[in-house]
Scaffold this active site. Structure first.
Site, PDB file in Angstrom:
ATOM      1  N   SER A  62       0.792  -1.248  -0.078  1.00 56.39           N
ATOM      2  CA  SER A  62       0.034  -0.053   0.000  1.00 56.39           C
ATOM      3  C   SER A  62       0.901   1.196   0.040  1.00 56.39           C
ATOM      4  CB  SER A  62      -1.006  -0.047   1.087  1.00 56.39           C
ATOM      5  OG  SER A  62      -1.999   1.209   1.006  1.00 56.39           O
ATOM      6  N   HIS A  82      -7.992  -5.047  -0.851  1.00 55.84           N
ATOM      7  CA  HIS A  82      -6.788  -4.474  -0.508  1.00 55.84           C
ATOM      8  C   HIS A  82      -6.010  -5.234   0.451  1.00 55.84           C
ATOM      9  CE1 HIS A  82      -4.063  -1.092  -0.265  1.00 55.84           C
ATOM     10  NE2 HIS A  82      -4.268  -0.874   0.855  1.00 55.84           N
TER      11      HIS A  82
END
Length: 672
Positions: A532, A647
Site C-alpha cells: 500500500s 486491499h
C-alpha cells in the site's frame, strides 16, 4: 526522470475489468507462475504456511457483547468463515462449545457469491440485532443486511442495502444512521458517503431523513448514536481530509453544536468526559497530548482540562481503552509498549498506576473491554519470537491466562535486537533486527520491511508466516520505524508529509546502509518489502536507491503519484501526499512518483509487483502500469494479480498462503 509525463501509454491498464487489461494480467500471472510456482520449494512452503493460517489451535480472539464472547473464525474446513459466540465459562476450556450464528461458506454456496466477512454492528445494550457487512471477494464496498441474533436469520424485511461504501449504525431497534450511495450527490469525490440520514424501519432508504451533509470535496460524513445508559447522545461529523475533521452534537431538535476543538484533533465523548488527542499544539499543550474535559462544561465554553498524557522525545501515545471505571493507556517508548491505568477521582483529578501483571519486553495490546458494564479487560501479549498469550483480568483484581498459542516456528539461535540508524538529516531512526547472531554467522539474506505513512506504527508482533518462510530458513527479518509512521507521535508522521515524503525514503535507505555497515547483510543479500503506502516506499527504493537492494517486493502499491487522486479512494489521501491538480504539488508529486522515475539506462534489482483485481482502495492500475513500463524498458519484473482479495490482497487463507509463498520464493531465489 523518465519520459512518462504527458500522454500515458498504459492508461488502458487502469480499466479494472477491461478485456485487454485482464488478458495482459493473465499473461503476466502465467509468467510469474512459471517462474515461482514451479519452483520445487514452492508447494512445500505454501503447505506449511497454510498450516499456520488454518491451525485449529490459534487463539480465537473475541469481542464481549453482553454475556457472550463473539468471534469470527476461518480454517481449512471453513474457508470463508463462521461468525459464532460462546460464554466466558466455555471459553476458558481448551475446546469451547461455540454457538454458530452465521456460516459464510454455506451462504456463499447458496447465493453463488464469494462473500468475505467485514464485521457486524450489534445493537447495544440489548445485543439482539446486528447489521452484518458482507464484501464481494474482499472489496471495501459492502452489502448490509440486518440479522436477528435470536433466530439466527437475516431479517426478511429488515434494513438491507446493496453494495456501496456504506456507513451505518444503530440508533434504536427501529432506526439507524446511514450514509450510502443513493445516486448523484450522495457520495464525495473520494467515493465515501456524503450524507447522514436517519432511516426508519419499513421505509425506503431514499426517503430517509437527511440530518447532515458534508461537502463534495470532503472525504466522508458520518453519524453515531452513543447508547451509554444515562449518556445517550447523537453525533454527526465530516472528514475534511484524511487527518482533519469536524464533530457536532446533534440535539433532539435537529440543531448542531460543534465540538470546538482543532480540526486535526481526535475528539469523542465518554460519559461525562470529552477526550481529545492533539495532533498540533492547543491550549498550551504539546502535539501528541491526551486531554480530558468535562463534556457539558466544555460546551458551555469552559476549557479547564486534565492532561492524561504528555509525550517526550522518546515516548508517544499508542492508544487507550475504557473499562467501566478506568482508562487503560498504551504508550510507546522507543517502540516498546507500556501500559498504565488511569482512574478519574470523584472530586476531580486522575490517579495512575502501571497495569499489574504485564510482562516486560513484550508487545502488549488491549484486545477488548466492556466499558458499559465492568472493569474487565483482555490483553494480548507476544513478541517477535514469543507466541501470543491472551490474558483476562479485572482492574484492581486478579488476572488469568485464558489462551496460549503454541510456537509456530523454530526460534533456536534467533534473537531480537534494536538498533538506530542515522538518516541524512541526522535523525535517529529505530529498527528491529530478528535473526541469528551475525557476529558469529557473518552477513546473510535479510528482508527489510517498512511502511512510513498515515501515522501507522510498526510495533513488535509474532509473525508465524515470516517465521516459517524466512527466519527458519536462515534469513534475518528487519522492521524499520521510519518517519511518516506514528512511532514517536504526530510530529514523526508530519515530518514526512507531502513534499517532505523523501525523508521517509531517506530513513529507510539509512537503515539499509546501517544493516550493511553492521555486517548483518550485503546489498546483494538485502531484500525490501512493503504494501500500500509501503508499496510507494518500495517504488522509491527501486528508483532512488537500487544499488542498496538485491530484490524488492511491492504489494498493492501506490506508484503513479500524478493520478492517484482520480483512482478509487485516492482523493482521500491528498492530505498525506499533496494534490496533483495543484501545480505546486504536482512538481513534488512527479518527483515522488516511482512510475515517472523509471529509466532505461539504470540498473534495477529484480522486482515482484503484487495486486488484486478486487482492490477498490488502491487501484490495481498502479502495479499494472509500473510492471508494463519496467518490461518496456527491459528491466526484470514479475507481476501477480489476485482476481479477488481486496486491499488485503487475499480473501481467504488459500490466497494468503499462495501470495506469501510467491513472495518468499522470489526473495529466496534472488538474495544471496
Amino acid at each position: 526522470m523518465g519520459d512518462v509525463t504527458g500522454d500515458d501509454p498504459y492508461l488502458w491498464l487502469e480499466e479494472v475489468e477491461g478485456e485487454a487489461a485482464l488478458a495482459w494480467v493473465a499473461e503476466r500471472n502465467a509468467e510469474t507462475a512459471d517462474a515461482l510456482s514451479a519452483d520445487p520449494g514452492f508447494d512445500p512452503l505454501k503447505k506449511r504456511l497454510r498450516e499456520v493460517l488454518d491451525a485449529s489451535d490459534r487463539i480465537p480472539y473475541t469481542v464481549r457483547r453482553g454475556p457472550h464472547l463473539y468471534n469470527f473464525w476461518r480454517d481449512a474446513e471453513h474457508v470463508r468463515g463462521l461468525w459464532r459466540r460462546t460464554t466466558l465459562e466455555q471459553y476458558r476450556k481448551d475446546a469451547p462449545e461455540w454457538d454458530v450464528l452465521l456460516d459464510l461458506d454455506a451462504l456463499a454456496d447458496a447465493e453463488g457469491e464469494k462473500w468475505v466477512w467485514d464485521g457486524a454492528r450489534v445493537r447495544r445494550p440489548d445485543h439482539d440485532l446486528a447489521l452484518v457487512r458482507l464484501s464481494r471477494d474482499g472489496g471495501d464496498a459492502v452489502v448490509v443486511r440486518e440479522f436477528d441474533l435470536g433466530t439466527r436469520q437475516f431479517v426478511e424485511d429488515g434494513f438491507r442495502l446493496p453494495e456501496a461504501k456504506t456507513r451505518i449504525g444503530w440508533i434504536d431497534a427501529d432506526t439507524v444512521f446511514v450514509g450510502t450511495d443513493t445516486g448523484p450527490g450522495s457520495l464525495t469525490d473520494s467515493g465515501y458517503p456524503r450524507q447522514v440520514c436517519r432511516w426508519r424501519r419499513g421505509t425506503p432508504v431514499a426517503d430517509a431523513e437527511l440530518v447532515f451533509e458534508a461537502g463534495q470535496e470532503d472525504v466522508s460524513a458520518w453519524g453515531q448514536h452513543d447508547s451509554t445508559p444515562g449518556f445517550e447522545r447523537d453525533f454527526v461529523g465530516r472528514s475534511l481530509d484524511f487527518f482533519r475533521s469536524e464533530t457536532h452534537l446533534l440535539r433532539p431538535d435537529g440543531t448542531l453544536v460543534r465540538l470546538d476543538v482543532p480540526d486535526d484533533a481526535l475528539a469523542y465523548a465518554h460519559r461525562r468526559h470529552l477526550i481529545v488527542t492533539l495532533k498540533s499544539e492547543w491550549l498550551g499543550r504539546p502535539t501528541g497530548s491526551l486531554l480530558a474535559f468535562d463534556f457539558d462544561a466544555f460546551l458551555a465554553g469552559d476549557r479547564t482540562h486534565e492532561v492524561l498524557f504528555t509525550p517526550d522525545e522518546r515516548t508517544a501515545l499508542a492508544g487507550h481503552a475504557w473499562t467501566r471505571g478506568h482508562l487503560i493507556l498504551e504508550t510507546l517508548r522507543d517502540v516498546s509498549t507500556r501500559i498504565e491505568v488511569l482512574t478519574p477521582a470523584p472530586g476531580g483529578g486522575w490517579t495512575r498506576e502501571p497495569l499489574v501483571g504485564v510482562p516486560e519486553l513484550s508487545a502488549v495490546s488491549v484486545v477488548d473491554t466492556d466499558p458499559d458494564v465492568s472493569d474487565e479487560y483482555f490483553l494480548d501479549v507476544s513478541g517477535f519470537l514469543q507466541s501470543s498469550a491472551l490474558y483476562r483480568g479485572r482492574i484492581g483484581g486478579d488476572s488469568e491466562t485464558l489462551k496460549q498459542a503454541p510456537d509456530r516456528f523454530d526460534t533456536a539461535g534467533l534473537a531480537v535486537r534494536q538498533h538506530f540508524a542515522t538518516s541524512r538529516d541526522g535523525t535517529r531512526v529505530p529498527y528491529f533486527v530478528i535473526g541469528p547472531d551475525h557476529a558469529a554467522t557473518g552477513p546473510g539474506p535479510t528482508l527489510l520491511y517498512g511502511y512510513g505513512g498515515f501515522e501507522v506504527s510498526l510495533t513488535p508482533y509474532y509473525g508465524a508466516v515470516t517465521g516459517r518462510a524466512w527466519l527458519e530458513q536462515g534469513g534475518t527479518y528487519v522492521i524499520a520505524n521510519i518517519r511518516g509512521g506514528g512511532e514517536y507521535g504526530p510530529d514523526w508522521h508530519q515530518a514526512a508529509l507531502r513534499a517532505e515524503r523523501p525523508r521517509a525514503f531517506e530513513d529507510f535507505a539509512a537503515v539499509a546502509e546501517d544493516l550493511v555497515a553492521r555486517g548483518i547483510t550485503t546489498p546483494a543479500a538485502l531484500g525490501a518489502a512493503g504494501g500500500s503506502n509501503g508499496g510507494l516506499l518500495m517504488g522509491a527504493m527501486l528508483t532512488r536507491y537500487p544499488e542498496l537492494f538485491g530484490a524488492i517486493v511491492a504489494q498493492v502499491p501506490l506508484l503513479d503519484m500524478t493520478r492517484f487522486h482520480k483512482l478509487l479512494a485516492g482523493a482521500s489521501w491528498i492530505a498525506e501526499y499533496g494534490d496533483p491538480d495543484v501545480e505546486a504539488d504536482l512538481l513534488h508529486l512527479l518527483d515522488l512518483s516511482p512510475y515517472h522515475r523509471l529509466e532505461a539506462d539504470r540498473t534495477y534489482p529484480p522486482v515482484l509487483l503484487m495486486t488484486s483485481t478486487r482492490d477498490d482502495r488502491v487501484h490495481p492500475g498502479h502495479a499494472r502500469k509500473t510492471a508494463a513500463r519496467l518490461r518496456e524498458l527491459g528491466h526484470p519484473v514479475l507481476f501477480h494479480e489476485n482476481t479477488g482479495g481486496g486491499h488485503a490482497g487475499a480473501g481467504d487463507n488459500e490466497q494468503a498462503a499462495h501470495n506469501s509463498a510467491l513472495m518468499y520464493t522470489f526473495l529466496r531465489r534472488h538474495l544471496t
